[in-house]
Scaffold this motif. Structure first.
Motif, mmCIF file in Angstrom:
data_model
loop_
_atom_site.group_PDB
_atom_site.id
_atom_site.type_symbol
_atom_site.label_atom_id
_atom_site.label_comp_id
_atom_site.label_asym_id
_atom_site.label_seq_id
_atom_site.Cartn_x
_atom_site.Cartn_y
_atom_site.Cartn_z
ATOM 1 N N UNK A 126 50.933 -43.061 -28.950
ATOM 2 C CA UNK A 126 50.927 -43.301 -30.409
ATOM 3 C C UNK A 126 49.509 -43.302 -30.967
ATOM 4 N N UNK A 127 48.667 -42.459 -30.386
ATOM 5 C CA UNK A 127 47.306 -42.277 -30.902
ATOM 6 C C UNK A 127 47.129 -40.804 -31.243
ATOM 7 N N UNK A 128 46.110 -40.489 -32.069
ATOM 8 C CA UNK A 128 46.011 -39.123 -32.596
ATOM 9 C C UNK A 128 44.940 -38.239 -31.967
ATOM 10 N N UNK A 129 43.815 -38.844 -31.584
ATOM 11 C CA UNK A 129 42.666 -37.999 -31.213
ATOM 12 C C UNK A 129 42.730 -37.523 -29.765
ATOM 13 N N UNK A 130 42.152 -36.340 -29.542
ATOM 14 C CA UNK A 130 41.985 -35.897 -28.159
ATOM 15 C C UNK A 130 40.508 -35.550 -27.919
ATOM 16 N N UNK A 131 40.113 -35.698 -26.674
ATOM 17 C CA UNK A 131 38.762 -35.254 -26.286
ATOM 18 C C UNK A 131 38.925 -34.034 -25.397
ATOM 19 N N UNK A 132 38.176 -32.977 -25.719
ATOM 20 C CA UNK A 132 38.092 -31.833 -24.822
ATOM 21 C C UNK A 132 36.606 -31.590 -24.520
ATOM 22 N N UNK A 133 36.342 -30.678 -23.617
ATOM 23 C CA UNK A 133 34.953 -30.412 -23.236
ATOM 24 C C UNK A 133 34.513 -29.044 -23.737
ATOM 25 N N UNK A 134 33.271 -28.964 -24.208
ATOM 26 C CA UNK A 134 32.811 -27.674 -24.705
ATOM 27 C C UNK A 134 32.793 -26.684 -23.541
ATOM 28 N N UNK A 135 33.254 -25.468 -23.851
ATOM 29 C CA UNK A 135 33.328 -24.419 -22.835
ATOM 30 C C UNK A 135 34.632 -24.432 -22.056
ATOM 31 N N UNK A 136 35.424 -25.485 -22.202
ATOM 32 C CA UNK A 136 36.758 -25.483 -21.582
ATOM 33 C C UNK A 136 37.707 -24.751 -22.510
ATOM 34 N N UNK A 137 38.617 -24.001 -21.900
ATOM 35 C CA UNK A 137 39.623 -23.265 -22.674
ATOM 36 C C UNK A 137 40.992 -23.732 -22.207
ATOM 37 N N UNK A 138 41.846 -24.051 -23.163
ATOM 38 C CA UNK A 138 43.176 -24.541 -22.801
ATOM 39 C C UNK A 138 44.269 -23.714 -23.461
ATOM 40 N N UNK A 139 43.982 -22.446 -23.720
ATOM 41 C CA UNK A 139 44.968 -21.611 -24.402
ATOM 42 C C UNK A 139 44.636 -21.547 -25.877
ATOM 43 N N UNK A 146 38.259 -25.299 -30.437
ATOM 44 C CA UNK A 146 37.049 -25.944 -30.921
ATOM 45 C C UNK A 146 36.083 -25.917 -29.739
ATOM 46 N N UNK A 147 34.965 -25.246 -29.908
ATOM 47 C CA UNK A 147 34.007 -25.065 -28.801
ATOM 48 C C UNK A 147 34.714 -24.605 -27.534
ATOM 49 N N UNK A 148 35.555 -23.604 -27.678
ATOM 50 C CA UNK A 148 36.366 -23.158 -26.540
ATOM 51 C C UNK A 148 35.626 -22.135 -25.698
ATOM 52 N N UNK A 149 36.021 -22.064 -24.421
ATOM 53 C CA UNK A 149 35.456 -21.068 -23.521
ATOM 54 C C UNK A 149 36.254 -19.788 -23.575
ATOM 55 N N UNK A 150 36.162 -19.008 -22.491
ATOM 56 C CA UNK A 150 36.870 -17.744 -22.327
ATOM 57 C C UNK A 150 36.539 -16.772 -23.455
ATOM 58 N N UNK A 151 37.556 -16.059 -23.978
ATOM 59 C CA UNK A 151 37.309 -15.055 -25.012
ATOM 60 C C UNK A 151 36.611 -15.640 -26.223
ATOM 61 N N UNK A 152 36.962 -16.862 -26.588
ATOM 62 C CA UNK A 152 36.358 -17.498 -27.763
ATOM 63 C C UNK A 152 34.859 -17.670 -27.572
ATOM 64 N N UNK A 153 34.437 -17.808 -26.314
ATOM 65 C CA UNK A 153 33.020 -18.005 -26.024
ATOM 66 C C UNK A 153 32.282 -16.666 -26.023
#
Ligand code: PMP
Length: 429
Positions: A126-139, A146-153
């Protein structure tokens, strides 16, 4: 390039190959067939495949047992929109192999797995925020671009157009291998963080290995703050060991996402975790998620035919192949004096054209000499060796790579006029 047949740009905008123009200044190659470690393009050029469809093909192309299983299964119908025994068999296999998974839900891609995992984490905490890491890609789900890796990078557009500010503000970004950056975000957002999602072995900014204790520390912080830890093992699952990165590093996440190898070359994904959390997924719980072709019989059959054969011998053969390539590249790097290094975990590896000894995060990965990578990629392609068409991806080696393939990849000649000689080795296949 060797490929002669030309396609118009709109036709070329297909799947993951679209970024090749920007990442290595090249035209996408269209392939028509594959067998073992080789792929053939539409002009009949042959290539040693070091990409393996970005991970799924651990046993190489058109592998007999998997092909036979798919053909036989298709004769009984390809989809029912209702449960099958195959899906249950797959679930049991995943639970047996992946340490943290007690219950699992099938989906049809890695993106579906990660976006569903995030929804579940938000619903459960029941919380809203998530933390991801810059350069990580999750689809390609909005929250992850947001600061995604792979093709976005490689495209240099980490923040995709079409992602609204409202969605973007719910994604906080930390630096990989920097636990303080995570602590800071938790301190600034008390009781608001639903989950931390991470590629425990990052493969989408090139291969970046987690430093000692980084994953353990993450585990502890999430537990302390009643936030869920999500391991995105779409790449590392079944690839770096039977139980993925969580088994290798002995860290237990709350939710795990899977893809690639799980489908044996057909579209499949899954997310799973502790029963108590998974019970929140509909129809048992209030978090909705469904899919017409989820648990598709063909995908389950293909995946099972692979997972059931993943044993210690398979991993030691992959290790043997991969370590020979790793060591050979290292020797070639030393010979030439080029600023480069190889990062590797099992059969995932990246050759970074980098000044630093070890790339440990997105900031360092961004400093790589992508022009040099592009030259290396193109000269290897000319020799018939298909490498990832971007500095910011991994090689995914199959157990069909043989001694001759390895020799082609690493061959160097001292002859000054040898036009085939490239900076870091390679000879025509
Ligand atoms: N997570 C990770 C770690 C990935 O590498 C990828 C794809 N490369 C995805 C998620 C998305 O998977 P898919 O392309 O099957 O949607």
């Amino acid at each position: 390039f060797k490929q002669k047949t030309a396609y118009e740009i709109p036709l070329r905008l297909v799947g993951s190959e679209m970024c090749i123009r920007d990442s290595v200044d090249s035209t996408p190659i269209f392939f028509k067939s594959g067998n073992g470690s080789k792929m053939i393009d539409i002009d009949d050029n042959e290539y040693i495949d070091c990409v393996g469809s970005w991970g799924p093909l651990i046993f190489g192309h058109a592998e007999n047992q998997t092909v036979e299983a798919i053909v036989n299964c298709s004769k009984n119908g390809t989809t029912f929109g209702a449960p099958t025994e195959l899906e249950t068999k797959m679930a049991s296999k995943i639970i047996e192999m992946v340490p943290s998974i007690e219950k699992v839900r099938m989906v049809s891609s890695g993106t579906e797995a990660t976006m569903s995992a995030i929804r579940l984490a938000r619903g459960y905490t029941r919380k809203d925020l998530i933390i991801k890491f810059s350069g990580n890609y999750h689809g390609h789900f909005d929250s992850f671009l947001i600061k995604a890796g792979s093709g976005a990078m490689t495209l240099g557009k980490p923040d995709s157009q079409g992602v609204t500010e409202n969605i973007a503000k719910d994604t906080l970004v930390a630096e990989f291998n920097d636990i303080d950056s995570v602590v800071e975000l938790f301190n600034e957002n008390k009781n608001k963080i639903a989950a931390v999602i991470i590629e425990p072995i990052a493969g989408n900014m090139g291969l970046v290995i987690p430093e000692k204790n980084f994953l353990n520390d993450l585990r502890a912080i999430c537990t302390e703050n009643n936030s869920l830890l999500i391991f995105d093992e779409v790449m590392s699952g079944f690839r770096v060991s039977k139980g993925g990165a969580q088994e290798l590093y002995d860290v237990i996440p709350d939710i795990t996402t899977l893809g690639k190898i799980i489908g044996g070359g057909l579209p499949a994904g899954a997310y799973g975790g502790k029963s108590e959390i998974m019970d929140h997924v509909a129809p048992d719980g209030p978090v909705y998620q469904a899919g017409t072709l989820s648990g598709n019989p063909l995908a389950m059959t293909a995946g099972l035919s692979v997972l059931e054969r993943l044993n210690d011998d398979v991993y030691s053969k992959l290790e043997d192949i991969s370590s020979k390539i790793h060591e050979g590249l290292q020797i070639n790097i030393e010979k030439t004096g080029i600023n480069a290094n190889v990062a590797r975990v099992g059969s995932m590896m990246t050759l970074f054209f980098s000044d630093s000894d070890r790339v440990k995060n997105y900031t360092e990965a961004k400093k790589c000499n992508t022009t040099h990578y592009s030259q290396y990629f193109k000269s290897m392609l000319e020799l018939g060796i298909y490498l990832p068409p971007s500095q910011y991806e991994c090689l995914f080696l199959s157990n069909k790579i043989d001694e001759n393939d390895i020799d082609c990849l690493l061959y160097t000649s001292d002859a000054a006029d040898d036009s085939l000689r490239v900076d870091l080795g390679g000879r025509r296949i």
